[in-house]
Design a protein around this motif. Structure first.
Motif, short mmCIF file in Angstrom:
data_model
loop_
_atom_site.label_atom_id
_atom_site.label_comp_id
_atom_site.label_asym_id
_atom_site.label_seq_id
_atom_site.Cartn_x
_atom_site.Cartn_y
_atom_site.Cartn_z
N ASP A 32 0.82 -1.20 0.00
CA ASP A 32 0.00 0.00 0.00
C ASP A 32 0.86 1.26 0.00
N THR A 33 0.24 2.35 -0.42
CA THR A 33 0.85 3.67 -0.34
C THR A 33 -0.02 4.55 0.53
N ASP A 34 0.61 5.32 1.40
CA ASP A 34 -0.10 6.26 2.27
C ASP A 34 -0.04 7.65 1.63
N PHE A 35 -1.10 8.00 0.89
CA PHE A 35 -1.20 9.33 0.31
C PHE A 35 -1.93 10.23 1.31
N GLY A 36 -1.43 11.46 1.47
CA GLY A 36 -2.04 12.36 2.43
C GLY A 36 -1.97 13.81 2.01
N LEU A 37 -2.24 14.69 2.95
CA LEU A 37 -2.31 16.12 2.69
C LEU A 37 -0.95 16.69 2.29
N ARG A 38 -1.01 17.77 1.52
CA ARG A 38 0.17 18.55 1.13
C ARG A 38 1.20 17.72 0.36
N GLY A 39 0.73 16.67 -0.32
CA GLY A 39 1.62 15.90 -1.19
C GLY A 39 2.28 14.72 -0.54
#
Length: 495
Positions: A32-39
């Protein structure tokens, strides 16, 4: 035989390749990839290791007769990231991958200290938040406790090589993806480290891609199912490795397009290609003395994956259905455009604030029109890179397509018409990067005499030739596409 691993963005593909270049088996383990705020874009480095162990065991269990014939293990890995390790070689925090763009302020500091033009001349790359150097600076500035424990910074494939052998080392292709490598000196750049305020000693020694970094330790043998003492070849970054798998060894081999999560157009050259507009970058090849000028967009295949998942979640044969519909309708010709900047953008804009946009939506537009607009947007964006190559003296008579999305015939048809050159599908579109890693492993262990063997393994299976009228029409629509970005760029900066 060689086991090669391609540590991509979505998973590890392990491939068993024999001395004739035949792919005997291939398996994939995802993470999995943890995509979040501000890139934010992070992954668990130990999830890479677990995927490598699981994939290797699946290959070995399915082909137990191969275990005693395995000459070595080799790697291709996602580039431009940063894995921060402590004194014992353990990650101090999750790995920051190429898609992470949080280090905008740190990149600005680098530009102020050394200048964009000077950095481009040294590294062959713009200074940008997608590269390793500014990511390490970001950790230093925002997570001082983690940074205080950091003793080494490596890239994805280097971490797995470390888990297998205990060695901490990288190769020129991956080093050239960090924003910290001097391509003229073929070594780390003291000037870039000084501008970053980082100790050069954090980054590992650099060795050729074909180097046997070590052998599989007893502990790693227990976890992977490999024989203790199996040679581990260092390998290289996935971009240059894809070039090798596509048979692109030098300037005589033409250009290729890789259509994965991120997508790029590239070719081989015996010197870095420096574009006055800095639209492109140049990596070191895994082939010694060669370079791979490249134009990479952040979300190529990822844009296709996104639109299909968004418009047809859970639908059987959703790719075939949407792509089939896209082949029957118009998009840009009907006034609909897609700017494919879902993850910010590298080539040609180098703008982490860029965002994806549908422009020109009308009431009669449906899923097929939107899907075609996505395909055309990817084609337009990559076309800018191809134009940069030709404007700087490269001759491009055809483009060979590899990567998962190269299986989509409608996409290759659009590419050929937009780019105005034949687009050819390679035989092993899904395994090209793994095949490149296997070739490097074979050269490193002596199973192959030289990289020239790659020319034999890269065969074309299909070709789309451009229609002159369609190319002329797309040339006008490309200008509209480019104008849309120029008009929207000030608005992106307000987000």
């Amino acid at each position: 035989m060689i086991i090669s691993h391609d540590l991509g963005t979505t998973g590890d593909k392990a491939t068993l390749v024999d001395e004739t270049g035949r792919v005997l088996a291939a398996v994939t383990e995802t993470y999995d990839t943890d995509f979040g705020l501000r890139g934010k874009a992070e992954q668990d480095a130990d999830a890479w290791w677990r995927a490598v162990c699981a994939a290797t065991r699946r290959l070995v269990d399915a082909h137990p007769e191969a275990l005693d014939q395995i000459e070595g293990v080799s790697f291709s890995g996602q580039m431009m990231g940063a894995v921060l390790l402590d004194a014992e070689g353990h990650p101090v925090r999750p790995a920051i991958i190429w898609a992470d763009t949080r280090s905008v302020a740190q990149t600005g500091s680098l530009i102020d200290e050394i200048g964009m033009e000077r950095a481009y001349a040294i590294t062959g790359h713009r200074l940008n938040p997608t590269y390793s150097l500014s990511k390490v600076m970001w950790v230093r500035d925002n997570e001082p406790e983690a940074f205080a424990r950091t003793r080494h910074v490596v890239l994805a494939k280097d971490y797995v090589v470390h888990r297998l052998t205990g060695a901490i080392v990288t190769d020129p292709s991956d080093a050239s993806s960090t924003n910290a490598y001097d391509q003229s000196a073929q070594d780390w750049s003291d000037d870039l480290f000084a501008a970053a305020g980082l100790d050069r000693g954090l980054f590992p020694e650099i060795a050729p891609s074909t180097t046997i970094a070590g052998t599989v330790t007893a502990e790693a043998a227990r976890e992977t199912g490999l024989r203790e003492g199996t040679p581990v070849v260092l390998g290289g970054g996935d971009g240059p490795m894809a070039a090798l798998g596509a048979g692109v060894l030098d300037a005589t081999c033409g250009a290729y397009a890789y259509l994965g999560s991120s997508s790029w157009v590239s070719l081989a050259a015996d010197a870095p290609l420096h574009d006055p507009g800095m639209r492109t970058m140049t990596f070191n090849h895994v082939v010694p003395g060669q370079f791979v000028p490249t134009a990479t967009m952040q979300a190529g295949g990822a844009s296709l994956e996104w639109i299909v998942s968004t418009l047809a979640p859970g639908i059987e044969d959703r790719y075939a259905n949407l792509l089939g519909g896209a082949a029957e309708v118009a998009a840009s010709e009907d006034g609909l455009y897609f700017l494919p900047h879902l993850l910010g953008e590298r080539s040609p804009y180098w703008n982490p604030r860029a965002r994806a946009v549908f422009a020109g939506l009308a009431r009669h537009h449906g899923p097929a029109h939107m899907t075609r607009a996505v395909l055309e947007g990817v084609a337009f964006n990559l076309y800018t890179g191809l134009r940069a190559f030709t404007e700087n003296g490269a001759s491009i008579e055809h483009v060979d397509a590899i990567g998962g999305a190269a299986n989509a015939g409608v996409l290759l048809r659009i590419f050929a018409d937009v780019w105005g050159v034949p687009v050819r599908r390679r035989e092993l579109v899904d395994e090209a990067t793994s095949l490149g890693a296997a070739i490097v492993g074979g050269v490193g262990t002596g199973m192959f005499d030289s990289f020239e063997i790659a020319r034999k393994f890269a065969e074309n299976r299909a070709e789309e030739r451009p229609e002159p009228e369609a190319h002329q029409r797309y040339a006008r629509e490309y200008d509209v596409f480019m104008d849309a970005y120029r008009r929207l760029e000030p608005w992106f900066d307000t987000l």
